[in-house]
Design a protein around this motif. Structure first.
Motif, PDB file in Angstrom:
ATOM      1  N   ARG A 251       0.818  -1.215   0.000  1.00  0.00           N
ATOM      2  CA  ARG A 251       0.000   0.000   0.000  1.00  0.00           C
ATOM      3  C   ARG A 251       0.853   1.267   0.000  1.00  0.00           C
ATOM      4  O   ARG A 251       0.391   2.328  -0.418  1.00  0.00           O
ATOM      5  CB  ARG A 251      -0.932  -0.005   1.216  1.00  0.00           C
ATOM      6  N   LEU A 252       2.082   1.122   0.464  1.00  0.00           N
ATOM      7  CA  LEU A 252       3.040   2.237   0.452  1.00  0.00           C
ATOM      8  C   LEU A 252       4.362   1.701  -0.079  1.00  0.00           C
ATOM      9  O   LEU A 252       4.879   0.708   0.419  1.00  0.00           O
ATOM     10  CB  LEU A 252       3.226   2.798   1.866  1.00  0.00           C
ATOM     11  N   ILE A 253       4.891   2.356  -1.106  1.00  0.00           N
ATOM     12  CA  ILE A 253       6.184   1.975  -1.654  1.00  0.00           C
ATOM     13  C   ILE A 253       7.053   3.225  -1.647  1.00  0.00           C
ATOM     14  O   ILE A 253       6.582   4.323  -1.966  1.00  0.00           O
ATOM     15  CB  ILE A 253       6.046   1.375  -3.077  1.00  0.00           C
ATOM     16  N   ALA A 254       8.317   3.081  -1.254  1.00  0.00           N
ATOM     17  CA  ALA A 254       9.178   4.249  -1.089  1.00  0.00           C
ATOM     18  C   ALA A 254      10.588   3.921  -1.557  1.00  0.00           C
ATOM     19  O   ALA A 254      11.185   2.949  -1.096  1.00  0.00           O
ATOM     20  CB  ALA A 254       9.189   4.684   0.376  1.00  0.00           C
ATOM     21  N   PHE A 255      11.099   4.755  -2.465  1.00  0.00           N
ATOM     22  CA  PHE A 255      12.423   4.533  -3.041  1.00  0.00           C
ATOM     23  C   PHE A 255      13.322   5.746  -2.817  1.00  0.00           C
ATOM     24  O   PHE A 255      12.865   6.892  -2.920  1.00  0.00           O
ATOM     25  CB  PHE A 255      12.332   4.328  -4.558  1.00  0.00           C
ATOM     26  N   GLU A 256      14.608   5.483  -2.561  1.00  0.00           N
ATOM     27  CA  GLU A 256      15.623   6.520  -2.704  1.00  0.00           C
ATOM     28  C   GLU A 256      16.225   6.380  -4.088  1.00  0.00           C
ATOM     29  O   GLU A 256      16.284   5.281  -4.644  1.00  0.00           O
ATOM     30  CB  GLU A 256      16.713   6.393  -1.634  1.00  0.00           C
ATOM     31  N   LEU A 257      16.684   7.504  -4.656  1.00  0.00           N
ATOM     32  CA  LEU A 257      17.187   7.474  -6.026  1.00  0.00           C
ATOM     33  C   LEU A 257      18.212   8.570  -6.242  1.00  0.00           C
ATOM     34  O   LEU A 257      18.465   9.392  -5.353  1.00  0.00           O
ATOM     35  CB  LEU A 257      16.028   7.613  -7.010  1.00  0.00           C
ATOM     36  N   ASP A 264      11.560   9.540 -13.848  1.00  0.00           N
ATOM     37  CA  ASP A 264      11.557   8.197 -14.431  1.00  0.00           C
ATOM     38  C   ASP A 264      11.026   7.165 -13.434  1.00  0.00           C
ATOM     39  O   ASP A 264      10.249   6.279 -13.799  1.00  0.00           O
ATOM     40  CB  ASP A 264      12.966   7.804 -14.865  1.00  0.00           C
ATOM     41  N   VAL A 265      11.457   7.269 -12.172  1.00  0.00           N
ATOM     42  CA  VAL A 265      10.988   6.319 -11.165  1.00  0.00           C
ATOM     43  C   VAL A 265       9.505   6.558 -10.867  1.00  0.00           C
ATOM     44  O   VAL A 265       8.729   5.604 -10.722  1.00  0.00           O
ATOM     45  CB  VAL A 265      11.835   6.429  -9.879  1.00  0.00           C
ATOM     46  N   ALA A 266       9.098   7.826 -10.821  1.00  0.00           N
ATOM     47  CA  ALA A 266       7.687   8.126 -10.613  1.00  0.00           C
ATOM     48  C   ALA A 266       6.825   7.537 -11.728  1.00  0.00           C
ATOM     49  O   ALA A 266       5.732   7.008 -11.481  1.00  0.00           O
ATOM     50  CB  ALA A 266       7.472   9.639 -10.519  1.00  0.00           C
ATOM     51  N   GLU A 267       7.329   7.589 -12.960  1.00  0.00           N
ATOM     52  CA  GLU A 267       6.583   7.034 -14.088  1.00  0.00           C
ATOM     53  C   GLU A 267       6.484   5.516 -13.990  1.00  0.00           C
ATOM     54  O   GLU A 267       5.453   4.925 -14.352  1.00  0.00           O
ATOM     55  CB  GLU A 267       7.244   7.441 -15.405  1.00  0.00           C
ATOM     56  N   ALA A 272       2.685   1.125 -13.113  1.00  0.00           N
ATOM     57  CA  ALA A 272       2.285  -0.098 -12.414  1.00  0.00           C
ATOM     58  C   ALA A 272       0.812  -0.063 -12.036  1.00  0.00           C
ATOM     59  O   ALA A 272       0.158  -1.114 -11.942  1.00  0.00           O
ATOM     60  CB  ALA A 272       3.148  -0.306 -11.175  1.00  0.00           C
ATOM     61  N   GLY A 273       0.281   1.141 -11.796  1.00  0.00           N
ATOM     62  CA  GLY A 273      -1.149   1.310 -11.572  1.00  0.00           C
ATOM     63  C   GLY A 273      -1.674   0.925 -10.201  1.00  0.00           C
ATOM     64  O   GLY A 273      -2.881   0.843 -10.009  1.00  0.00           O
ATOM     65  N   HIS A 274      -0.792   0.724  -9.226  1.00  0.00           N
ATOM     66  CA  HIS A 274      -1.245   0.288  -7.909  1.00  0.00           C
ATOM     67  C   HIS A 274      -1.411   1.427  -6.906  1.00  0.00           C
ATOM     68  O   HIS A 274      -2.026   1.232  -5.855  1.00  0.00           O
ATOM     69  CB  HIS A 274      -0.254  -0.721  -7.318  1.00  0.00           C
ATOM     70  N   TRP A 275      -0.846   2.598  -7.212  1.00  0.00           N
ATOM     71  CA  TRP A 275      -0.804   3.679  -6.225  1.00  0.00           C
ATOM     72  C   TRP A 275      -1.475   4.928  -6.790  1.00  0.00           C
ATOM     73  O   TRP A 275      -1.141   5.411  -7.859  1.00  0.00           O
ATOM     74  CB  TRP A 275       0.642   3.960  -5.836  1.00  0.00           C
ATOM     75  N   LYS A 276      -2.441   5.450  -6.032  1.00  0.00           N
ATOM     76  CA  LYS A 276      -3.227   6.591  -6.493  1.00  0.00           C
ATOM     77  C   LYS A 276      -2.462   7.904  -6.395  1.00  0.00           C
ATOM     78  O   LYS A 276      -2.742   8.851  -7.124  1.00  0.00           O
ATOM     79  CB  LYS A 276      -4.517   6.687  -5.688  1.00  0.00           C
ATOM     80  N   GLU A 277      -1.524   7.981  -5.472  1.00  0.00           N
ATOM     81  CA  GLU A 277      -0.782   9.225  -5.275  1.00  0.00           C
ATOM     82  C   GLU A 277       0.719   8.942  -5.357  1.00  0.00           C
ATOM     83  O   GLU A 277       1.207   8.011  -4.718  1.00  0.00           O
ATOM     84  CB  GLU A 277      -1.117   9.834  -3.910  1.00  0.00           C
ATOM     85  N   ILE A 278       1.429   9.749  -6.136  1.00  0.00           N
ATOM     86  CA  ILE A 278       2.879   9.653  -6.241  1.00  0.00           C
ATOM     87  C   ILE A 278       3.465  10.924  -5.627  1.00  0.00           C
ATOM     88  O   ILE A 278       3.109  12.040  -6.027  1.00  0.00           O
ATOM     89  CB  ILE A 278       3.349   9.519  -7.701  1.00  0.00           C
ATOM     90  N   ASP A 288      15.488  16.197  -5.830  1.00  0.00           N
ATOM     91  CA  ASP A 288      14.445  15.196  -5.670  1.00  0.00           C
ATOM     92  C   ASP A 288      15.098  13.846  -5.421  1.00  0.00           C
ATOM     93  O   ASP A 288      15.667  13.236  -6.328  1.00  0.00           O
ATOM     94  CB  ASP A 288      13.543  15.147  -6.906  1.00  0.00           C
ATOM     95  N   ARG A 289      15.002  13.348  -4.194  1.00  0.00           N
ATOM     96  CA  ARG A 289      15.792  12.200  -3.760  1.00  0.00           C
ATOM     97  C   ARG A 289      14.971  10.967  -3.469  1.00  0.00           C
ATOM     98  O   ARG A 289      15.485   9.852  -3.475  1.00  0.00           O
ATOM     99  CB  ARG A 289      16.583  12.614  -2.500  1.00  0.00           C
ATOM    100  N   HIS A 290      13.665  11.145  -3.215  1.00  0.00           N
ATOM    101  CA  HIS A 290      12.820  10.013  -2.866  1.00  0.00           C
ATOM    102  C   HIS A 290      11.495  10.102  -3.598  1.00  0.00           C
ATOM    103  O   HIS A 290      10.939  11.191  -3.760  1.00  0.00           O
ATOM    104  CB  HIS A 290      12.559   9.973  -1.360  1.00  0.00           C
ATOM    105  N   VAL A 291      11.005   8.960  -4.028  1.00  0.00           N
ATOM    106  CA  VAL A 291       9.689   8.873  -4.675  1.00  0.00           C
ATOM    107  C   VAL A 291       8.872   7.829  -3.941  1.00  0.00           C
ATOM    108  O   VAL A 291       9.358   6.718  -3.678  1.00  0.00           O
ATOM    109  CB  VAL A 291       9.813   8.525  -6.168  1.00  0.00           C
TER     110      VAL A 291
END
Length: 296
Positions: A251-257, A264-267, A272-278, A288-291
């Motif tokens: 339900r929550l996914i969090a990446f450092e980048l 690109d990571v946000a896209e 993937a279509g699983h998360w309503k808010e990015i 911008d370090r985390h998505v």
């Protein structure tokens, strides 16, 4: 002619030893020479903070002379001070670090903060015990910190490196954190599970950029924790492709980048279509370090 071997002069004070060490490192163009000299002095003397500054006028202990010379000479060769000391602070806690793990960075604390914020919102909405997984845990800094900040959450962490997992397990034991560790590639160790939270600080440096990194990073930190493939995005693509291994997406996914990778990571998350808010979170330098992807 520049000295290439550090030798302390006879009977210096601690302050004089600091000046000698920092000047030696500065002469070799070691970055943050004063900070590195202080870190290594504190380590050798077993002092920190106020106790270190209060001792500056004291004679440098003769029985610690060799230890300081060895530490400064290793630093002069490019070894990160954290590996010499064997420790790095993260979220106010000491973590053991060895060359088997990436040294935790301050910006990753912001990733932890974001996961805590949005994870707590999930807890309020569902009133259930959340399960979180940390992919590519390294020293265990993210998973252990989450476990200590939110003891009600269940924390599992993975890494492809058995040596890294040994370090992480020691850190969890030392800090009394309840984290289960598994070895494997990215999401594979969690096949069949339905974690509420997935967090990862994976390798994200484009392969061709690694040679241009600071020598401390390029030559001493583990290559497997740095190399993200041709454009640095391979681990994110693989994790997205591995999502079907889970019985349900988090339900929550969090990446450092890395710099310039946020869109690109946000896209990838949007596709993937699983998360309503990015959500994109900048670091303290405004990069911008985390998505994060959040199911509402």
């Amino acid at each position: 002619m520049k000295r290439t071997i550090f030798e302390l002069t006879p009977q210096p004070s601690i302050r004089e030893a600091f000046v000698e060490a920092s000047s030696f490192l500065d002469g070799l163009r070691v970055m943050e020479s004063q900070r590195n000299a202080q870190l290594l002095l504190e380590h050798v003397l077993g002092l920190s903070g106020t106790s270190y500054f209060m001792a500056l006028a004291d004679p440098f202990p003769a029985d610690r002379r060799h230890a300081l010379e060895e530490a400064i000479n290793r630093k002069a060769q490019g070894v990160p001070a954290q590996y010499i000391i064997g420790e790095q602070e993260f979220y106010g806690r000491p973590f053991e670090v060895t060359p088997a793990v990436l040294i935790p960075r301050p910006e990753t604390e912001l990733l932890v903060e974001a996961v805590l914020k949005y994870g707590r919102e999930l807890t309020l909405r569902s009133n259930e015990r959340l399960q979180a997984i940390d992919i590519g845990t390294g020293s265990g800094a993210i998973a252990i910190t989450l476990a200590l900040q939110e003891p009600a959450w269940g924390l599992l962490a993975s890494d492809i490196s058995p040596d890294a997992l040994e370090v992480a397990a020691r850190n969890a034991k030392q800090l009394n954190a309840g984290v289960e560790f598994r070895q494997g590639n990215l999401l594979e160790p969690f096949a069949g599970m339905a974690p509420d939270i997935l967090v990862s600080n994976p390798p994200y440096i484009p392969a061709e950029d690694i040679e241009g990194l600071q020598p401390e990073v390029r030559d001493y930190e583990p290559r497997t924790a740095l190399d993200g493939g041709p454009d640095g995005l391979n681990p994110y693509r693989i994790m997205m492709a591995q999502l079907p291994l889970l019985s349900a997406p988090p339900r929550l996914i969090a990446f450092e980048l890395g710099m310039g990778q946020a869109e690109d990571v946000a896209e990838l998350l949007r596709s993937a279509g699983h998360w309503k808010e990015i959500v994109t979170v900048p670091d303290l330098a405004g990069i911008d370090r985390h998505v994060l992807g959040i199911s509402r």
